[in-house]
Design an enzyme around this catalytic site. Sequence first.
Site, PDB file in Angstrom:
ATOM      1  CG  ASP A  78      -2.047 -15.674  -2.074  1.00  0.00           C
ATOM      2  OD1 ASP A  78      -2.476 -16.353  -0.796  1.00  0.00           O
ATOM      3  OD2 ASP A  78      -1.721 -14.713  -1.628  1.00  0.00           O
ATOM      4  NE  ARG A 216      -8.797  -7.466   2.091  1.00  0.00           N
ATOM      5  CZ  ARG A 216      -8.034  -8.049   1.835  1.00  0.00           C
ATOM      6  NH1 ARG A 216      -7.730  -7.919   0.863  1.00  0.00           N
ATOM      7  NH2 ARG A 216      -7.415  -8.538   2.737  1.00  0.00           N
ATOM      8  CG  ASP A 218      -3.864  -7.622  -0.606  1.00  0.00           C
ATOM      9  OD1 ASP A 218      -4.603  -8.550   0.178  1.00  0.00           O
ATOM     10  OD2 ASP A 218      -2.846  -8.164  -0.504  1.00  0.00           O
ATOM     11  CD  GLU A 265      -5.017  -7.240   4.510  1.00  0.00           C
ATOM     12  OE1 GLU A 265      -4.395  -7.928   4.869  1.00  0.00           O
ATOM     13  OE2 GLU A 265      -3.736  -6.684   3.389  1.00  0.00           O
TER      14      GLU A 265
HETATM   15  C1  NOJ Z   1      -3.276 -10.055   2.202  1.00  0.00           C
HETATM   16  C2  NOJ Z   1      -4.598 -11.030   2.282  1.00  0.00           C
HETATM   17  O1  NOJ Z   1      -5.911 -11.067   2.732  1.00  0.00           O
HETATM   18  C3  NOJ Z   1      -4.408 -12.857   2.103  1.00  0.00           C
HETATM   19  O2  NOJ Z   1      -4.777 -13.543   1.412  1.00  0.00           O
HETATM   20  C4  NOJ Z   1      -3.338 -12.247   0.845  1.00  0.00           C
HETATM   21  O3  NOJ Z   1      -2.545 -13.289   0.822  1.00  0.00           O
HETATM   22  C5  NOJ Z   1      -2.053 -11.597   1.729  1.00  0.00           C
HETATM   23  N1  NOJ Z   1      -2.892 -10.343   1.700  1.00  0.00           N
HETATM   24  C6  NOJ Z   1      -1.335 -11.090   0.104  1.00  0.00           C
HETATM   25  O4  NOJ Z   1      -2.087 -10.992  -1.074  1.00  0.00           O
END
Ligand code: NOJ
Length: 564
Positions: A78, A216, A218, A265
Amino acid sequence: MRGRSKEDKFPGFVATRMSGRDWYENATIYSLDIKTFNDSDGDGWGDFRGAIEKLDYLDELGVDAVWLRPFYPSPLRDNGYDVADYYGVDERLGTLAEFREFAATAHDRDIRVLTDLVFNHTSNHHEWFRRAREDPSSEYHDYYLWTSHVEDAHNRENIFPEYEDGVWSYDDVAGKHYFHQFYEHQPDLNVANPAVREELYDVLRFWLDQGADGFRIDAAHPMLMPKGHDATTLDETDLGDGIELFKEMRRVVAAEQSDAVLLAEADDEPERLDYYFGDGEAFHLQFNFVMNAHLTYAIGVQDTWPIRRAEEILPDVEGVGHWVNFLRNHDEWNLLKLPEETFEHAREFFGDDAGDSWIFERGHRLRLADLYAGDHDRIAMAHSLLFALPGTPALQSGDEIGMGSDLSLPEREAVRTPMQWDDSPNGGFSTADPENCYNPVIDEGEYAYDRINVAAQRDDPDSLLSRVRNLSAARDRCPEIAPVNYAPVDVDPKEVWVHRFDDGDTTLLCAHNFADEHREVVCGFDVDPDGVERIVGPGGYHVADGGVTLWLDDCEYVWLRGER
Ligand code: NOJ
């Protein structure tokens, strides 16, 4: 006791450009991925050394803080949001010493460094998960969430619905199912476990010590979602309300460095967004996803009502926290915050003909330039409004030159192609064989690197890059841009957005024409006509009798300052 500030730690660091305000309120944030920014050793992967070479570029652009997307050791299933070790640097990207050098070199240019911390989950390659699955009696087992009776367990839709069926997967080593809100290789951490929390606080301290200036965080919203077999929320534990976790994180970072920041986020419902600021004791900053969907849509469809709507549905956060505004990010352009009919319209209007750009049942994997058909005037005007709105502006690497996406790449990788620096092979990103690049550089069509690149735009005063640079400098010259001074101005026609900031005897008026034709607008501007200063933008104006007439060609903008 509060920790030392950046200036104490690094003599000569000019912390605040505007006195009396926190540095992050008017900072320009720039989001970049080390993997795709600049490769210094020709292996096809960007690296910290390469990024150090480009810090002058960011400085010229007026960047005050870089947000580095994950660079930790990771199987990269990811894009690095699957962290295998919170304490390292992926060896393909550099070393810890090189991270420190990057931070120190950025600090020499008064640029702060925010890193991305992924605390909702780890990779299944993380040592904690390996131990957790191998030994149910290990303390690490309870770092994650398990069930032996999946048929009775709470289940819901996965955040990546096309790719995952629900939130449980079977682990054949543990002989149980584990909980994951994202991909199956990203087991959720049990943030209700005090030992997990202590681990996360240690990670924050570690990176501050290495030179980071903030984080940040996440997936802050999924961190607070009901988790596990019984869908337990943090408020049901004896650790107190969910927000206590983020308040403690703030105390931890403040104790290390008083001006470090936490940026959330948290793509939650509008009415719950103020919660993440914890009455001024949790996150300092939060991405404004509501404004993002409405703003980028409004400029694309040439109508201003969505901005009004966003302002209406957003909570008032004055005095508790600050929004970070953005036009696009490195994920899909998520449209869920739009009203239903508008969502459907945005799906059709902005999508590619084959329907390939649509992902996760909610957005487009397209860059800003794709959304605006490569029109640099529209992209520049969008950036002007981004810089002119109250809130901290965040730029997405590559948008400042109008880079496009590559829909032949899987999933969101489409919008994560390497930075296009010049017209040499691989766009100057890397000297490697193109096949060895982390992602291929865009080499055909209207967004190919020989047409769209930094070198071609750097010295051209009319280029998109120069216009974005001017806008960032303009923002620095306008300390009156603050939520407390802000008011939208009603004007006709509806394609023109006007707002003002009143600060003492000064008024800053900002006007943006979304239409692809000329528009004339008249509105109040009660200032001395002889002293009006054009801050930025080409739009024409005439000030007289307490008002202003604005002549704005297609996609033109202007910011004017006057004394009342
Ligand atoms: C938000 C991130 O911006 C994204 O790229 C990621 O796949 C997900 N969180 C999971 O960590």
